[in-house]
Design an enzyme around this catalytic site. Sequence first.
Site, PDB file in Angstrom:
ATOM      1  CG  ASP A 197       8.114   5.419   4.802  1.00 17.33           C
ATOM      2  OD1 ASP A 197       7.159   5.376   5.590  1.00 17.33           O
ATOM      3  OD2 ASP A 197       8.568   4.420   4.224  1.00 17.33           O
ATOM      4  CG  HIS A 198       2.489   7.762   6.298  1.00 21.03           C
ATOM      5  ND1 HIS A 198       2.407   6.920   5.221  1.00 21.03           N
ATOM      6  CD2 HIS A 198       1.640   7.257   7.218  1.00 21.03           C
ATOM      7  CE1 HIS A 198       1.536   5.965   5.475  1.00 21.03           C
ATOM      8  NE2 HIS A 198       1.058   6.136   6.686  1.00 21.03           N
ATOM      9  CD  GLU A 220      -3.379  -0.998   5.305  1.00 14.74           C
ATOM     10  OE1 GLU A 220      -3.808   0.152   5.382  1.00 14.74           O
ATOM     11  OE2 GLU A 220      -2.833  -1.465   4.293  1.00 14.74           O
ATOM     12  CE  LYS A 265      -3.930  -1.710   0.757  1.00 17.07           C
ATOM     13  NZ  LYS A 265      -3.610  -0.861   1.895  1.00 17.07           N
ATOM     14  CG  ASP A 294       0.685   0.409  -1.113  1.00 17.20           C
ATOM     15  OD1 ASP A 294       0.816   1.591  -1.476  1.00 17.20           O
ATOM     16  OD2 ASP A 294      -0.154   0.036  -0.265  1.00 17.20           O
ATOM     17  CE  LYS A 316       4.042   3.869  -0.234  1.00 20.19           C
ATOM     18  NZ  LYS A 316       2.597   3.852  -0.215  1.00 20.19           N
ATOM     19  CG  HIS A 365       4.914   2.313   4.791  1.00 20.79           C
ATOM     20  ND1 HIS A 365       5.430   3.560   4.569  1.00 20.79           N
ATOM     21  CD2 HIS A 365       3.687   2.313   4.210  1.00 20.79           C
ATOM     22  CE1 HIS A 365       4.549   4.284   3.892  1.00 20.79           C
ATOM     23  NE2 HIS A 365       3.483   3.547   3.661  1.00 20.79           N
ATOM     24  NE  ARG A 385      -4.763  19.222 -15.144  1.00 20.45           N
ATOM     25  CZ  ARG A 385      -4.453  18.816 -16.370  1.00 20.45           C
ATOM     26  NH1 ARG A 385      -3.231  18.454 -16.643  1.00 20.45           N
ATOM     27  NH2 ARG A 385      -5.356  18.743 -17.300  1.00 20.45           N
ATOM     28  CE  LYS A 415       1.864   4.901  10.604  1.00 20.65           C
ATOM     29  NZ  LYS A 415       0.433   5.148  10.707  1.00 20.65           N
TER      30      LYS A 415
HETATM   31  C1  BG6 Z   1       0.105   3.937   2.426  1.00 18.22           C
HETATM   32  C2  BG6 Z   1      -0.289   2.842   1.480  1.00 18.22           C
HETATM   33  O1  BG6 Z   1       1.420   4.363   2.165  1.00 18.22           O
HETATM   34  O2  BG6 Z   1       0.025   3.451   3.759  1.00 18.22           O
HETATM   35  C3  BG6 Z   1      -1.683   2.348   1.791  1.00 18.22           C
HETATM   36  O3  BG6 Z   1      -0.235   3.333   0.140  1.00 18.22           O
HETATM   37  C4  BG6 Z   1      -1.807   1.953   3.236  1.00 18.22           C
HETATM   38  O4  BG6 Z   1      -2.045   1.266   0.944  1.00 18.22           O
HETATM   39  C5  BG6 Z   1      -1.277   3.053   4.148  1.00 18.22           C
HETATM   40  O5  BG6 Z   1      -3.164   1.702   3.507  1.00 18.22           O
HETATM   41  C6  BG6 Z   1      -1.213   2.578   5.588  1.00 18.22           C
HETATM   42  O6  BG6 Z   1      -0.902   3.670   6.414  1.00 18.22           O
HETATM   43  P1  BG6 Z   1      -1.381   3.708   7.924  1.00 18.22           P
HETATM   44  O7  BG6 Z   1      -0.769   4.964   8.463  1.00 18.22           O
HETATM   45  O8  BG6 Z   1      -2.881   3.748   7.894  1.00 18.22           O
HETATM   46  O9  BG6 Z   1      -0.873   2.463   8.568  1.00 18.22           O
END
Ligand code: BG6
Length: 483
Positions: A177-178, A216, A331, A235, A148, A240, A51, A182
């Site tokens: 889904d990242h 984390e 977290k 989340d 996501k 994941h 935007r 990995k």
């Molecule tokens: C994200 C979550 O999808 O993955 C975050 O929304 C999280 O809350 C993150 O911190 C963790 O990803 P990674 O690659 O740092 O383990």
Amino acid sequence: MVSRVIPVDPFDLVIFGGTGDLARRKILPGLFRRFCAGQMPPEACVVGAARADMDTDGYRAFVGEAIAEFGGDIANDTENLGAFLQRMSYVSIDARGEKGWSELAGLMREGMVRAFYFSVAPGLFGDLAERLNQHGLTDADSRIVVEKPFGRDLATAKELNRDLAAYFDEGQIYRIDHYLGKETVQNLMAVRFGNMLFEPLWNSQYVDHIQITVAETVGVGGRGEYYDKSGAMRDMVQNHLMQLLCLIAMEPPSKFDPDAVRDEKLKVIRALDAVEPHHIVRGQYEAGEEGPSFREEVNDPRSRTESYIAMKIGVSNWRWAGTPFYLRTGKRLKARCSEIHVVFKELNHSIFGEQEDHRNVLSIRLQPNEGMTLGVTIKEPGPGGMRLVDVPLDMSFADALGADGADQTDAYERLIMDVIRGNQTLFMRGDEVEAAWAWTDPIINGWHTRGDVPKTYDSGSEGPVDAVQLLARDTRVWRKVSS
Ligand code: BG6
């Protein structure tokens, strides 16, 4: 060992949300890294669309700053940076209106792979899909990439799937889904299906239980508003951790092909048992040296959202019935580490007489320091008799594979290259996402109906003490959370 970089076909990639946080931190630096590596061809073009009123020069400056901040070791590659920035342009666009669309159409070239990255709120997915279609920007080979959260429950996920399916075939939709991007997560499949050693033992006859930990150290920080509506279950677990569980539990697909792999993952999700409330521990972190409490960070003194969750899950199929999967994520924990531990059963008879509990554990470390360790039992050195001791057969990928073993290709850059290559293996299919929500929904609904309140835990700890009990009741213990 030098990894092979095969350039992808020339492409036009449009990033909706091109000025957003994900673009700045991950997508743009990731593309630059692929450019430096020679994988993004020099003819490829990237269009930032958002935007904000900005012109292409302004966007190039923005991209340059993003790379300086998040580009890591390539941030100083000024020669490549100049050439990369020339591939960037910008369109100020209104996802729900007419502004910018014909300008965007004018930037699209014939004969290029065309991909549209929806790095925007899911509420805009349907609008973008409709506009793209209306302005004739897509054809049967165009791809869209969606981020996501893909819905917040089964109903909203179905709605999103319907909105996208109105304009795109499933084969054109890349749901990210990242975690699947990995390196070590992909290695899970290589380890399982590329070795003779593990597969015969990979079942409830030999495996006592499996632990999956994604810990984390960071809190929710500036994401309080989003996170308070989401919590660790939505989340992290629904996506994941669920993907990790699937890769560990699935049957061998007949080939490494997108639908063969995703069919097998779907079967796992459908075989997950409903989780009993007493098999779940939820937690919220307290204030500590690391920062304010969860409730302060989400700005709600009565929030019942979890920043930590541990759970015991059964998989009701022939391979896994009787072998629990213990998952936990949280977290503000003691250390950042993502690990999977496959804990094998004890020997059914020891020829060495009474000994302490010795068992093999295969530990797969996703981050940091990717690697694998196999705990084996050997004789304790020295003349003390036949005493047994457990030692790790340790393989750090960085040590074993040299510089490439530590290849820090980010998950996003890997996945974007897969989009251009048209390979959906590492992306979630619509039915997979829906199945994951179908399993998740009753759990979350149960908390609301019963009014469950998460336990508190100290920042910098391993989580709530009740999580220890969850395993202790089964005479098992969590592996330590350590970096
Ligand atoms: C994200 C979550 O999808 O993955 C975050 O929304 C999280 O809350 C993150 O911190 C963790 O990803 P990674 O690659 O740092 O383990």
